[in-house]
Design an enzyme around this catalytic site. Sequence first.
Site, PDB file in Angstrom:
ATOM      1  N   ASP A 118      38.405 -46.801 -99.666  1.00  0.00           N
ATOM      2  CA  ASP A 118      39.671 -46.645 -98.791  1.00  0.00           C
ATOM      3  C   ASP A 118      40.920 -46.924 -99.465  1.00  0.00           C
ATOM      4  OD1 ASP A 118      40.605 -46.399 -96.332  1.00  0.00           O
ATOM      5  OD2 ASP A 118      41.243 -48.488 -96.032  1.00  0.00           O
ATOM      6  N   GLU A 122      47.981 -42.623-104.081  1.00  0.00           N
ATOM      7  CA  GLU A 122      47.532 -42.097-102.627  1.00  0.00           C
ATOM      8  C   GLU A 122      48.695 -41.122-102.157  1.00  0.00           C
ATOM      9  OE1 GLU A 122      47.009 -45.644-100.301  1.00  0.00           O
ATOM     10  OE2 GLU A 122      45.398 -46.355-101.489  1.00  0.00           O
ATOM     11  N   HIS A 144      43.077 -44.632 -96.698  1.00  0.00           N
ATOM     12  CA  HIS A 144      43.647 -45.865 -96.347  1.00  0.00           C
ATOM     13  C   HIS A 144      43.847 -46.317 -95.060  1.00  0.00           C
ATOM     14  CE1 HIS A 144      46.115 -48.795 -98.913  1.00  0.00           C
ATOM     15  NE2 HIS A 144      45.909 -49.496 -97.575  1.00  0.00           N
ATOM     16  N   GLY A 184      41.986 -48.476 -93.413  1.00  0.00           N
ATOM     17  CA  GLY A 184      41.334 -49.824 -93.041  1.00  0.00           C
ATOM     18  C   GLY A 184      42.128 -50.667 -91.844  1.00  0.00           C
TER      19      GLY A 184
END
Length: 317
Positions: free
Chosen positions: A260, A265, A283, A285
């Site tokens: 994740d 990114e 990402h 989470g």
Amino acid sequence: MTHKVLIATRSFGSTSHKPVKMLHNAGCDLVNADMSLEMTEERLIDLLKGVAAAIVGVVPMTAYVLENAHDLKVVSAHGVGVDHIDLVAAARLGIAIANCPGANAASVSDLTIGLMIAIARNIPSVDRKLRQNQWGRHQGSELFQKTLGIIGLGHIGMGVAKRAMGFDMKVLVHDPYVHSVPKELPEIQSVSFEDVLRRADFVSLHVPLNDETRNMIGPAELSAMKPGAYLINTARGGLVDEQALFNALTKREIAGAAFDGFVHEPPTNSPLLGLDNIVVTPHIGAHTKESIERVGVVAAQNVINTLKGKEPLYRVK
Ligand code: NAD
């Protein structure tokens, strides 16, 4: 007196008005950064002009930015990780840094278990195949009575351990800063880092990214894992050497991975995205409505306390 507060995160206040209301009631004037634009240091410095407090996602709060934010008294991370904030520069400049420990732990723990099942049963891959009319019935593995190795037994590591017990997993943990097994989980076993790698069927990372943990999983650690093991990373990109992971997944040194977080990114052009034995999420989470509200409330309180001359609720030391 009105204080300008910069909001440099997409999700603050997006699922509940509560945190925004808290700041308004405390006399704060909110400046919402347009998060669809790239957040460069220069842009951040510009946004921080006249700003007393900032609530930030993963934006570059570097020494250069902090040195040029002349009115800034406090930065609250909108979450727990502070690897994007230069803590040394902040301390030197007298800027308080705060975060929201535990506020998103339930969401990240849920996702971790979700990713473990997703990779062990190859859910995303068979979903993709079925949409292309392929009835590919991949044989997966159960979580039942498997060994889970948790690296980092903080809020999220604990949340994952508790959930794993419900799957009848055996839980090993490695955390050099936790000196006894928590009372509520007497069944978990504290072991060395090497033992987690050697014995676990699932290795799950829950440590902060810092100089000690960066690339903590590289070629040697991946080779030390069982050939049938899975590596789960819902903590941070940067904990794992992505080239080494690509090699290990390609050569089937480990069975699979679920991530994740990535070094860059979004991980545009990453060769990892071409592999079938990794499940990837952007990402997400902490991205649940419950977590976003809880984190927003704590971040707002961190700011309000500091602007009133008190300690933030959770100051990062
Ligand atoms: P936490 O501070 O409660 O726990 C971190 C644990 O890691 C602590 O117990 C600490 O002792 C341990 N630790 C530190 N260095 C270690 C090392 N070298 N080896 C083993 N253990 C070590 O934090 P948390 O709330 O559990 O979050 C963990 C991490 O997850 C955060 O730092 C953050 O980067 C990441 N996170 C990711 C998301 C997401 O959206 N995917 C959301 C929240 C947090």
